[in-house]
Design a protein around this motif. Sequence first.
Motif, mmCIF file in Angstrom:
data_model
loop_
_atom_site.group_PDB
_atom_site.id
_atom_site.type_symbol
_atom_site.label_atom_id
_atom_site.label_comp_id
_atom_site.label_asym_id
_atom_site.label_seq_id
_atom_site.Cartn_x
_atom_site.Cartn_y
_atom_site.Cartn_z
ATOM 1 N N GLY A 1 -12.671 -43.537 -59.191
ATOM 2 C CA GLY A 1 -12.552 -43.069 -60.561
ATOM 3 C C GLY A 1 -13.880 -43.043 -61.282
ATOM 4 N N ALA A 2 -14.261 -41.863 -61.750
ATOM 5 C CA ALA A 2 -15.520 -41.712 -62.488
ATOM 6 C C ALA A 2 -15.268 -41.838 -63.979
ATOM 7 N N THR A 3 -14.490 -42.852 -64.334
ATOM 8 C CA THR A 3 -14.266 -43.174 -65.741
ATOM 9 C C THR A 3 -15.525 -43.839 -66.268
ATOM 10 N N ILE A 4 -15.577 -44.112 -67.557
ATOM 11 C CA ILE A 4 -16.750 -44.794 -68.103
ATOM 12 C C ILE A 4 -16.919 -46.166 -67.441
ATOM 13 N N SER A 5 -15.825 -46.873 -67.200
ATOM 14 C CA SER A 5 -15.942 -48.186 -66.563
ATOM 15 C C SER A 5 -16.295 -48.045 -65.086
ATOM 16 N N GLY A 6 -15.783 -47.017 -64.430
ATOM 17 C CA GLY A 6 -16.109 -46.798 -63.027
ATOM 18 C C GLY A 6 -17.583 -46.487 -62.827
ATOM 19 N N LEU A 7 -18.108 -45.577 -63.648
ATOM 20 C CA LEU A 7 -19.524 -45.225 -63.531
ATOM 21 C C LEU A 7 -20.430 -46.384 -63.935
ATOM 22 N N ALA A 8 -20.024 -47.149 -64.939
ATOM 23 C CA ALA A 8 -20.817 -48.320 -65.339
ATOM 24 C C ALA A 8 -20.854 -49.354 -64.221
ATOM 25 N N THR A 9 -19.719 -49.565 -63.558
ATOM 26 C CA THR A 9 -19.680 -50.505 -62.434
ATOM 27 C C THR A 9 -20.578 -50.013 -61.307
ATOM 28 N N ALA A 10 -20.469 -48.729 -60.986
ATOM 29 C CA ALA A 10 -21.283 -48.158 -59.913
ATOM 30 C C ALA A 10 -22.772 -48.293 -60.227
ATOM 31 N N LEU A 11 -23.151 -47.963 -61.446
ATOM 32 C CA LEU A 11 -24.548 -48.070 -61.855
ATOM 33 C C LEU A 11 -25.043 -49.506 -61.748
ATOM 34 N N ARG A 12 -24.259 -50.429 -62.242
ATOM 35 C CA ARG A 12 -24.652 -51.842 -62.254
ATOM 36 C C ARG A 12 -24.730 -52.412 -60.832
ATOM 37 N N LEU A 13 -23.774 -52.035 -59.950
ATOM 38 C CA LEU A 13 -23.833 -52.502 -58.560
ATOM 39 C C LEU A 13 -25.031 -51.900 -57.834
ATOM 40 N N ALA A 14 -25.290 -50.610 -58.074
ATOM 41 C CA ALA A 14 -26.443 -49.966 -57.443
ATOM 42 C C ALA A 14 -27.738 -50.646 -57.865
ATOM 43 N N ARG A 15 -27.815 -51.050 -59.123
ATOM 44 C CA ARG A 15 -28.994 -51.759 -59.615
ATOM 45 C C ARG A 15 -29.194 -53.072 -58.859
ATOM 46 N N THR B 1 -28.640 -53.424 -55.721
ATOM 47 C CA THR B 1 -28.869 -52.962 -54.343
ATOM 48 C C THR B 1 -27.611 -52.835 -53.483
ATOM 49 N N TRP B 2 -26.464 -52.631 -54.102
ATOM 50 C CA TRP B 2 -25.257 -52.328 -53.340
ATOM 51 C C TRP B 2 -25.302 -50.867 -52.912
ATOM 52 N N ASN B 3 -24.679 -50.553 -51.808
ATOM 53 C CA ASN B 3 -24.432 -49.170 -51.413
ATOM 54 C C ASN B 3 -23.122 -48.781 -52.068
ATOM 55 N N VAL B 4 -23.167 -47.821 -52.980
ATOM 56 C CA VAL B 4 -22.005 -47.486 -53.801
ATOM 57 C C VAL B 4 -21.578 -46.039 -53.554
ATOM 58 N N VAL B 5 -20.288 -45.850 -53.377
ATOM 59 C CA VAL B 5 -19.697 -44.517 -53.298
ATOM 60 C C VAL B 5 -18.686 -44.418 -54.426
ATOM 61 N N VAL B 6 -18.778 -43.342 -55.213
ATOM 62 C CA VAL B 6 -17.840 -43.107 -56.306
ATOM 63 C C VAL B 6 -16.938 -41.958 -55.913
ATOM 64 N N LEU B 7 -15.641 -42.195 -55.974
ATOM 65 C CA LEU B 7 -14.662 -41.146 -55.713
ATOM 66 C C LEU B 7 -14.263 -40.531 -57.039
ATOM 67 N N ASP B 8 -14.413 -39.231 -57.148
ATOM 68 C CA ASP B 8 -14.087 -38.537 -58.392
ATOM 69 C C ASP B 8 -13.366 -37.251 -58.051
ATOM 70 N N HIS B 9 -12.283 -37.010 -58.726
ATOM 71 C CA HIS B 9 -11.525 -35.781 -58.502
ATOM 72 C C HIS B 9 -11.965 -34.676 -59.439
ATOM 73 N N GLY B 10 -13.013 -34.919 -60.205
ATOM 74 C CA GLY B 10 -13.506 -33.908 -61.117
ATOM 75 C C GLY B 10 -12.715 -33.807 -62.408
#
Length: 181
Positions: A17-31, A33-42
């Motif tokens: 989910g590319a919701t605001i919380s999903g993208l914030a989590t992905a950004l923060r984990l990537a920072r 050094t996690w390998n992050v994949v975001v699933l988004d249906h557009g």
Amino acid sequence: MATAHINSAHSSALVVGATISGLATALRLARSTWNVVVLDHGVHHEPVDITGPDLRAAKRLAALPHPLHYETRRSTVTALHPGRFGVTVAFNDHDDEWFDVVVCAQPCCEAERLPGLRLESWSRDHVALLHRAVRDTGMPLCAAELLADAFDIHPDDYAAFAWWETTLKPHAIRRAFTRVR
């Protein structure tokens, strides 16, 4: 109970989910050094009003941009199979993939029906139900940032999830109390 040790330099997370919380989590984990994949249906969501603690979290997140492996897929999660050290994720259109942690920023497949997942719980077996924490607290960025902070603070995801829930639950209780009044 087996402990899944998290070594963020080689850890992987699927954020559904590319919701605001999903993208914030992905950004923060990537920072971290996690390998992050975001699933988004557009699917695009309505803008979220950012105030109070979320506004401060947004400023912290935006101040530290980091490369993010962002992948838009039309596939959907059909099943989550938690194991001892991570989650095997089944997709409708390609082979299964393994992740250390799955973060459901929106409802995904049957995640909430995992054996033993209690109604008051937001996590279990390497799966975080971020969308429920956001619904219960009304704080999408704080919930996301605290979840990622938990993985920086704690060496395994069981301890990280416990800390995340303990830290965030008072906000859910406070919100429920103010809605009743």
